[in-house]
Scaffold this active site. Sequence first.
Site, PDB file in Angstrom:
ATOM      1  N   ASN A 136     -14.467  70.807  38.145  1.00  0.00           N
ATOM      2  CA  ASN A 136     -13.976  69.418  38.180  1.00  0.00           C
ATOM      3  C   ASN A 136     -14.127  68.721  36.823  1.00  0.00           C
ATOM      4  OD1 ASN A 136     -16.708  68.917  37.965  1.00  0.00           O
ATOM      5  ND2 ASN A 136     -16.914  67.849  39.909  1.00  0.00           N
ATOM      6  N   HIS A 138     -16.925  68.547  35.002  1.00  0.00           N
ATOM      7  CA  HIS A 138     -18.248  67.977  34.686  1.00  0.00           C
ATOM      8  C   HIS A 138     -18.919  68.752  33.555  1.00  0.00           C
ATOM      9  CE1 HIS A 138     -20.296  70.676  37.915  1.00  0.00           C
ATOM     10  NE2 HIS A 138     -20.620  71.154  36.729  1.00  0.00           N
TER      11      HIS A 138
HETATM   12  C1  F6R Z   1     -25.787  73.620  33.922  1.00  0.00           C
HETATM   13  C2  F6R Z   1     -24.668  72.771  33.571  1.00  0.00           C
HETATM   14  C3  F6R Z   1     -23.407  72.774  34.389  1.00  0.00           C
HETATM   15  C4  F6R Z   1     -22.647  74.082  34.272  1.00  0.00           C
HETATM   16  C5  F6R Z   1     -21.331  74.025  35.030  1.00  0.00           C
HETATM   17  C6  F6R Z   1     -20.642  75.373  35.068  1.00  0.00           C
HETATM   18  O1  F6R Z   1     -26.855  73.440  33.013  1.00  0.00           O
HETATM   19  O2  F6R Z   1     -24.757  72.065  32.645  1.00  0.00           O
HETATM   20  O3  F6R Z   1     -22.572  71.735  33.938  1.00  0.00           O
HETATM   21  O4  F6R Z   1     -22.404  74.394  32.937  1.00  0.00           O
HETATM   22  O5  F6R Z   1     -21.541  73.614  36.341  1.00  0.00           O
HETATM   23  O6  F6R Z   1     -21.390  76.255  35.843  1.00  0.00           O
HETATM   24  P1  F6R Z   1     -21.089  77.810  35.847  1.00  0.00           P
HETATM   25  O7  F6R Z   1     -21.382  78.310  34.475  1.00  0.00           O
HETATM   26  O8  F6R Z   1     -22.048  78.390  36.847  1.00  0.00           O
HETATM   27  O9  F6R Z   1     -19.664  77.972  36.220  1.00  0.00           O
END
Ligand code: F6R
Length: 248
Positions: A136, A138
């Site tokens: 999304n 973030h």
């Molecule tokens: C975790 C963080 C989150 C992840 C994001 C993607 O420290 O900052 O913003 O980077 O949710 O997560 P993955 O890499 O598991 O797809």
Amino acid sequence: MKLIVYRNEREASAATAEALASAIVRHPAMVLGLPTGRTPLPLYARLAELREQRHFDASRVTTFNLDEFWRLPASHPGSYRAYMERHVFSRLAIAAGQVGFLDGMAPDAETECLQYERAIRAAGGLDVLILGIGTNGHIGFNEPGASLRARTHLAALKPQTRRANAVFFEGDASKVPGQALCMGMGTILGARRIILMAFGRGKSKAIQGMVQGPVTTRLPASFLQLHADVDVVLDEGAAERLAASQAG
Ligand code: F6R
């Protein structure tokens, strides 16, 4: 934003690990900002191999993590501290004194956040910040919404984000804490250099919005357009919606 598209996640992670290892050789006392999640795992694994093969020494590196769950002890296997101990701190031999971490069990969230901002400043700021991105858009726990917080704060997690984090909570999203401490967008944009990594088609929409869409709180990663030194490291899946002229 500089887009770098690799054939796959393995090649992207290996190249990023080598670039980071070289940067640490040049600046052994570097201050690194680091994420958790699935995306950086191959990067951390390759960095650990390079360290074990003595390509660099991380003993003077200082780290600050992006986020940590609120009201989850560091000893819980689902805590980001536990993740980092497993994949990074033990394998790169980074001493506890060099690790900056948000304390999810701190008595007061606001004081903890202020202290974290102070600690980052006292260390001289983040030299390189590695980031992942949510589907999304973030960054950390800076979720899409009507507004964003500039500094480190206590954030509420979206249901989608809790589901994505369920793996260390017996696959049960309801066991994932509903709040987390997290660097703010201003803290993130204060890093001297940012490397955002994204892999897989599931991230392609967020990447398209981040790179080609407007700067909007509805897609927090779009704020990275305001930063002068961002590398966006992608595999072909994550890059698939970008106009050909912008991929390179
Ligand atoms: C975790 C963080 C989150 C992840 C994001 C993607 O420290 O900052 O913003 O980077 O949710 O997560 P993955 O890499 O598991 O797809």
